[in-house]
Motif scaffolding. Structure first.
Motif, short mmCIF file in Angstrom:
data_model
loop_
_atom_site.label_atom_id
_atom_site.label_comp_id
_atom_site.label_asym_id
_atom_site.label_seq_id
_atom_site.Cartn_x
_atom_site.Cartn_y
_atom_site.Cartn_z
N SER A 18 55.37 12.69 49.42
CA SER A 18 53.92 12.67 49.53
C SER A 18 53.37 12.94 47.87
O SER A 18 52.59 12.11 47.29
N LEU A 21 54.72 10.20 45.49
CA LEU A 21 54.28 8.73 45.59
C LEU A 21 52.64 8.87 45.20
O LEU A 21 52.22 7.94 44.73
N GLY A 192 52.04 -1.46 50.84
CA GLY A 192 53.23 -0.69 50.76
C GLY A 192 52.94 0.80 50.79
O GLY A 192 53.52 1.52 51.27
N PHE A 193 52.23 1.21 49.82
CA PHE A 193 51.89 2.59 49.49
C PHE A 193 51.35 3.31 50.76
O PHE A 193 51.50 4.53 51.17
N THR A 196 53.65 3.78 53.46
CA THR A 196 54.41 4.75 53.11
C THR A 196 54.02 6.26 53.50
O THR A 196 54.65 7.26 54.11
N VAL A 199 54.03 6.86 57.27
CA VAL A 199 55.41 7.24 57.61
C VAL A 199 55.52 8.66 57.14
O VAL A 199 56.12 9.46 57.78
#
Length: 209
Positions: A18, A21, A192-193, A196, A199
């Protein structure tokens, strides 16, 4: 410094999580400076976990499932909050986007970047348990200077974290212009981020103590 500690720390820190990202997202959104600011924030977010491990409070957390779960679910909620913000922002990573009436949309300040970066790591109780288990692997905790040596290794780990995360942020900033020039790609990156982070929130929620 123990070579095995150095290699292990690099591998662990370089594995995207995390914090990494978030730093990449900051670099994509606002450039090199924001990426470095995010790296600073993520590194500062490690400090409380290290302090808990050195003080012995980490062992209390590990033995207290309620406390661990409270912090964990706060972390899950925060990751989902960030995911929703990214998903709902049609600008994606376009720092110079405008509203429908043509007025500029204010982007988050560097203060907010560093605050969010700190919280990303601060609300992850697994980091406390990680230091509780990881540091004693390389230090004789029974030695008179055991805690001091663990503090030194912890500081080295934070330094490695900053260097790698800053590299992630700066690298992301290099492709920023490419993404901003292509609105579809820009929005896709934002979505997309966001997915993520969802997730990562799920993984944090289901990972046992």
């Amino acid at each position: 410094m123990d070579t095995s500690f150095l290699v292990t720390s690099i591998v662990i820190t370089a594995t995207p999580g995390s914090g990494a990202l978030f730093t990449i997202a900051a670099g994509l959104s606002r450039g090199v400076r924001a990426g470095i600011v995010a790296a600073v924030g993520c590194t500062l977010g490690v400090l409380p976990h290290l302090a808990l491990a050195l003080s012995g409070a980490a062992a209390v957390m590990a033995a207290n499932p309620v406390l661990f779960d409270v912090i964990r679910w706060m972390g899950v909620a925060y990751l989902l909050f960030m995911a929703w913000g990214m998903w709902s922002d049609e600008r994606g990573f376009a720092a110079d986007a405008e509203t429908q009436d043509g007025s500029p949309v204010p982007r988050m300040s560097f203060g907010r970047v560093i605050r969010d970066a700190v919280l990303v790591n601060l609300l992850n109780p697994k980091l406390t348990i990680f230091f509780l288990v990881f540091l004693p692997m390389f230090v004789d905790v029974e030695a008179a200077d055991g805690v001091l040596r663990m503090a030194g290794l912890g500081a080295a780990f934070m330094g490695i974290t900053f260097v790698i995360f800053a590299a992630y942020g700066a690298g992301a900033a290099r492709v920023r212009d490419f993404a901003r020039a292509r609105p579809a790609v820009n929005r896709l990156l934002g979505r997309g981020f966001a997915l993520t982070f969802v997730v990562l929130a799920v993984l944090l929620a289901i990972t046992p103590r």
